[in-house]
Design a protein around this motif. Sequence first.
Motif, mmCIF file in Angstrom:
data_model
loop_
_atom_site.group_PDB
_atom_site.id
_atom_site.type_symbol
_atom_site.label_atom_id
_atom_site.label_comp_id
_atom_site.label_asym_id
_atom_site.label_seq_id
_atom_site.Cartn_x
_atom_site.Cartn_y
_atom_site.Cartn_z
ATOM 1 N N LEU A 98 10.872 7.842 -6.832
ATOM 2 C CA LEU A 98 11.621 7.381 -5.673
ATOM 3 C C LEU A 98 12.140 8.533 -4.825
ATOM 4 N N GLY A 99 12.323 9.685 -5.435
ATOM 5 C CA GLY A 99 12.767 10.855 -4.694
ATOM 6 C C GLY A 99 11.643 11.593 -3.977
ATOM 7 N N SER A 100 10.415 11.210 -4.247
ATOM 8 C CA SER A 100 9.257 11.845 -3.611
ATOM 9 C C SER A 100 9.146 11.383 -2.152
ATOM 10 N N PRO A 101 8.374 12.086 -1.336
ATOM 11 C CA PRO A 101 8.155 11.633 0.042
ATOM 12 C C PRO A 101 7.593 10.209 0.107
ATOM 13 N N GLU A 102 6.699 9.863 -0.826
ATOM 14 C CA GLU A 102 6.127 8.520 -0.848
ATOM 15 C C GLU A 102 7.177 7.469 -1.215
ATOM 16 N N GLY A 103 8.038 7.809 -2.171
ATOM 17 C CA GLY A 103 9.111 6.895 -2.560
ATOM 18 C C GLY A 103 10.112 6.702 -1.443
ATOM 19 N N LYS A 104 10.465 7.787 -0.767
ATOM 20 C CA LYS A 104 11.402 7.689 0.353
ATOM 21 C C LYS A 104 10.810 6.889 1.506
ATOM 22 N N ALA A 105 9.520 7.067 1.772
ATOM 23 C CA ALA A 105 8.862 6.305 2.842
ATOM 24 C C ALA A 105 8.840 4.815 2.501
ATOM 25 N N THR A 106 8.603 4.495 1.243
ATOM 26 C CA THR A 106 8.577 3.092 0.822
ATOM 27 C C THR A 106 9.961 2.470 0.964
ATOM 28 N N ALA A 107 10.989 3.171 0.518
ATOM 29 C CA ALA A 107 12.362 2.665 0.636
ATOM 30 C C ALA A 107 12.760 2.494 2.102
ATOM 31 N N PRO B 3 0.812 -1.226 0.000
ATOM 32 C CA PRO B 3 0.000 0.000 0.000
ATOM 33 C C PRO B 3 0.845 1.275 0.000
ATOM 34 N N LEU B 4 2.004 1.258 0.658
ATOM 35 C CA LEU B 4 2.916 2.410 0.584
ATOM 36 C C LEU B 4 3.435 2.588 -0.839
ATOM 37 N N ALA B 5 3.895 1.503 -1.433
ATOM 38 C CA ALA B 5 4.491 1.569 -2.772
ATOM 39 C C ALA B 5 3.494 2.070 -3.812
ATOM 40 N N ARG B 6 2.251 1.670 -3.678
ATOM 41 C CA ARG B 6 1.237 2.072 -4.665
ATOM 42 C C ARG B 6 0.995 3.588 -4.674
ATOM 43 N N LYS B 7 1.469 4.289 -3.669
ATOM 44 C CA LYS B 7 1.312 5.745 -3.593
ATOM 45 C C LYS B 7 2.456 6.502 -4.272
ATOM 46 N N ILE B 8 3.478 5.787 -4.756
ATOM 47 C CA ILE B 8 4.631 6.453 -5.381
ATOM 48 C C ILE B 8 4.177 7.130 -6.667
ATOM 49 N N PRO B 9 4.400 8.436 -6.785
ATOM 50 C CA PRO B 9 4.004 9.141 -8.012
ATOM 51 C C PRO B 9 4.703 8.562 -9.238
ATOM 52 N N GLY B 10 3.949 8.420 -10.315
ATOM 53 C CA GLY B 10 4.511 7.945 -11.576
ATOM 54 C C GLY B 10 4.562 6.432 -11.706
ATOM 55 N N LEU B 11 4.237 5.707 -10.653
ATOM 56 C CA LEU B 11 4.236 4.251 -10.725
ATOM 57 C C LEU B 11 3.081 3.799 -11.613
ATOM 58 N N ARG B 12 3.398 3.046 -12.655
ATOM 59 C CA ARG B 12 2.386 2.625 -13.626
ATOM 60 C C ARG B 12 1.865 1.222 -13.378
ATOM 61 N N HIS B 13 2.735 0.327 -12.914
ATOM 62 C CA HIS B 13 2.332 -1.070 -12.753
ATOM 63 C C HIS B 13 3.226 -1.751 -11.732
ATOM 64 N N VAL B 14 2.635 -2.642 -10.953
ATOM 65 C CA VAL B 14 3.382 -3.458 -9.997
ATOM 66 C C VAL B 14 3.065 -4.920 -10.292
ATOM 67 N N SER B 15 4.092 -5.743 -10.337
ATOM 68 C CA SER B 15 3.934 -7.178 -10.521
ATOM 69 C C SER B 15 4.690 -7.876 -9.395
ATOM 70 N N ILE B 16 4.040 -8.838 -8.744
ATOM 71 C CA ILE B 16 4.641 -9.540 -7.614
ATOM 72 C C ILE B 16 4.604 -11.032 -7.917
#
Length: 104
Positions: free
Chosen positions: A71-80, A27-40
């Motif tokens: 990844l440089g966004s607050p959401e990307g940094k929180a996910t990392a 759920p954190l990762a899905r908030k990253i701006p510009g993320l188009r698709h996630v595959s697990i």
Amino acid sequence: MYRLNVLYNQPTDPAAFDEYYFNTHIPLARKIPGLRHVSISKTEGLDGSTPDIYLVTTLDFDSKEAFGAGLGSPEGKATAADVPNFATGGVTMLGAELVTEDFN
């Protein structure tokens, strides 16, 4: 397209990993701006053995620039920053320019 490949090694407690990963981290990762698709994908050894890699996640962005901004966004940094909370077996992250050929 630019892809982040995340390879998670076998965790010390797979059930705890799954619980945290799917209910908190994704759920954190899905908030990253510009993320188009996630595959697990959960892995399995073709010979029945337990592979070193437990789970592979791919995150797709339109470009390397979009990836960097995300990844440089607050959401990307929180996910990392969240990764050490559950990746007890270690993790490898690889960025890649997506090169595909349509086989259809």
